[in-house]
Scaffold this motif. Structure first.
Motif, PDB file in Angstrom:
ATOM      1  N   MET A 264     131.949  11.595  16.551  1.00  0.00           N
ATOM      2  CA  MET A 264     131.916  13.035  16.446  1.00  0.00           C
ATOM      3  C   MET A 264     132.616  13.421  15.142  1.00  0.00           C
ATOM      4  O   MET A 264     133.647  12.889  14.794  1.00  0.00           O
ATOM      5  N   PHE A 265     132.023  14.346  14.407  1.00  0.00           N
ATOM      6  CA  PHE A 265     132.584  14.839  13.166  1.00  0.00           C
ATOM      7  C   PHE A 265     132.823  16.333  13.294  1.00  0.00           C
ATOM      8  O   PHE A 265     132.042  17.039  13.911  1.00  0.00           O
ATOM      9  N   ILE A 266     133.891  16.808  12.702  1.00  0.00           N
ATOM     10  CA  ILE A 266     134.119  18.248  12.602  1.00  0.00           C
ATOM     11  C   ILE A 266     133.808  18.619  11.169  1.00  0.00           C
ATOM     12  O   ILE A 266     134.367  18.053  10.232  1.00  0.00           O
ATOM     13  N   ILE A 267     132.888  19.551  10.986  1.00  0.00           N
ATOM     14  CA  ILE A 267     132.358  19.874   9.676  1.00  0.00           C
ATOM     15  C   ILE A 267     132.973  21.159   9.145  1.00  0.00           C
ATOM     16  O   ILE A 267     133.059  22.147   9.849  1.00  0.00           O
TER      17      ILE A 267
ATOM     18  N   LEU B 144     112.996  10.288   6.121  1.00  0.00           N
ATOM     19  CA  LEU B 144     114.143  11.198   6.103  1.00  0.00           C
ATOM     20  C   LEU B 144     113.688  12.601   6.495  1.00  0.00           C
ATOM     21  O   LEU B 144     112.768  13.153   5.887  1.00  0.00           O
ATOM     22  N   LYS B 145     114.310  13.149   7.533  1.00  0.00           N
ATOM     23  CA  LYS B 145     113.938  14.473   8.027  1.00  0.00           C
ATOM     24  C   LYS B 145     115.199  15.292   8.257  1.00  0.00           C
ATOM     25  O   LYS B 145     116.162  14.808   8.840  1.00  0.00           O
ATOM     26  N   PHE B 146     115.179  16.536   7.824  1.00  0.00           N
ATOM     27  CA  PHE B 146     116.259  17.479   8.071  1.00  0.00           C
ATOM     28  C   PHE B 146     115.667  18.623   8.894  1.00  0.00           C
ATOM     29  O   PHE B 146     114.871  19.400   8.383  1.00  0.00           O
ATOM     30  N   GLN B 147     116.030  18.689  10.183  1.00  0.00           N
ATOM     31  CA  GLN B 147     115.431  19.674  11.071  1.00  0.00           C
ATOM     32  C   GLN B 147     116.277  20.937  11.215  1.00  0.00           C
ATOM     33  O   GLN B 147     115.750  22.036  11.180  1.00  0.00           O
ATOM     34  N   VAL B 148     117.567  20.791  11.458  1.00  0.00           N
ATOM     35  CA  VAL B 148     118.462  21.921  11.700  1.00  0.00           C
ATOM     36  C   VAL B 148     119.701  21.727  10.831  1.00  0.00           C
ATOM     37  O   VAL B 148     120.301  20.653  10.853  1.00  0.00           O
ATOM     38  N   ILE B 149     120.071  22.756  10.055  1.00  0.00           N
ATOM     39  CA  ILE B 149     121.236  22.612   9.180  1.00  0.00           C
ATOM     40  C   ILE B 149     122.490  22.368  10.013  1.00  0.00           C
ATOM     41  O   ILE B 149     122.584  22.757  11.172  1.00  0.00           O
ATOM     42  N   ILE B 150     123.455  21.702   9.397  1.00  0.00           N
ATOM     43  CA  ILE B 150     124.753  21.485  10.014  1.00  0.00           C
ATOM     44  C   ILE B 150     125.711  22.466   9.348  1.00  0.00           C
ATOM     45  O   ILE B 150     126.030  22.339   8.167  1.00  0.00           O
ATOM     46  N   ALA B 151     126.121  23.451  10.116  1.00  0.00           N
ATOM     47  CA  ALA B 151     126.963  24.541   9.613  1.00  0.00           C
ATOM     48  C   ALA B 151     128.445  24.173   9.732  1.00  0.00           C
ATOM     49  O   ALA B 151     128.809  23.231  10.448  1.00  0.00           O
ATOM     50  N   PRO B 152     129.310  24.916   9.041  1.00  0.00           N
ATOM     51  CA  PRO B 152     130.755  24.671   9.139  1.00  0.00           C
ATOM     52  C   PRO B 152     131.241  24.687  10.589  1.00  0.00           C
ATOM     53  O   PRO B 152     130.731  25.446  11.414  1.00  0.00           O
ATOM     54  N   ASN B 153     132.188  23.821  10.857  1.00  0.00           N
ATOM     55  CA  ASN B 153     132.832  23.687  12.164  1.00  0.00           C
ATOM     56  C   ASN B 153     131.912  23.172  13.266  1.00  0.00           C
ATOM     57  O   ASN B 153     132.275  23.218  14.435  1.00  0.00           O
TER      58      ASN B 153
END
Length: 87
Positions: A1-4, A44-53
Motif C-alpha cells: 500500500m502506498f500513500i500518494i 501499458l494502460k492508465f485507466q484511472v488517475i492516482i490522486a494525492p492521498n
C-alpha cells in the motif's frame, strides 16, 4: 500500500513514469530482476488517475522467467497495468 502525495503543482497526480519506476523497483526487490536488464514495457494502460492521498496496492505477477505483470488497484478500481519484459 502506498500513500500518494501530489507531484505536479497544477495537476496533482502520480505520474505514469513513477508508477513504472516503482514496478521495476519492486520487481528487483521481490524477484531479483535488475532494472538495467528490462527490455520493454508491454500493454501499458492508465485507466484511472492516482490522486494525492490515494492508497493503492501494487500487484506483481510472474508470467514466465522473462515476463512479469503489474497493476495498481484501489477501492476506486484499476488505475494502471502493464507487463515488463526482461532480456
Amino acid at each position: 500500500m502506498f500513500i500518494i502525495f501530489g507531484h505536479f503543482p497544477n495537476a496533482p497526480i502520480l505520474a505514469g513514469v513513477v508508477q513504472v519506476h516503482w514496478a521495476l523497483h519492486y520487481l528487483n526487490e521481490y524477484f531479483n530482476m535488475q532494472v538495467s536488464d528490462y527490455k520493454a514495457i508491454d500493454a501499458l494502460k492508465f485507466q484511472v488517475i492516482i490522486a494525492p492521498n490515494s492508497q493503492v496496492n501494487l500487484c506483481l505477477k510472474k508470467i514466465n522467467d522473462h515476463k512479469f505483470s503489474f497493476s495498481y488497484r484501489s477501492e476506486n478500481g484499476s488505475h494502471s497495468s502493464g507487463r515488463v519484459v526482461y532480456q
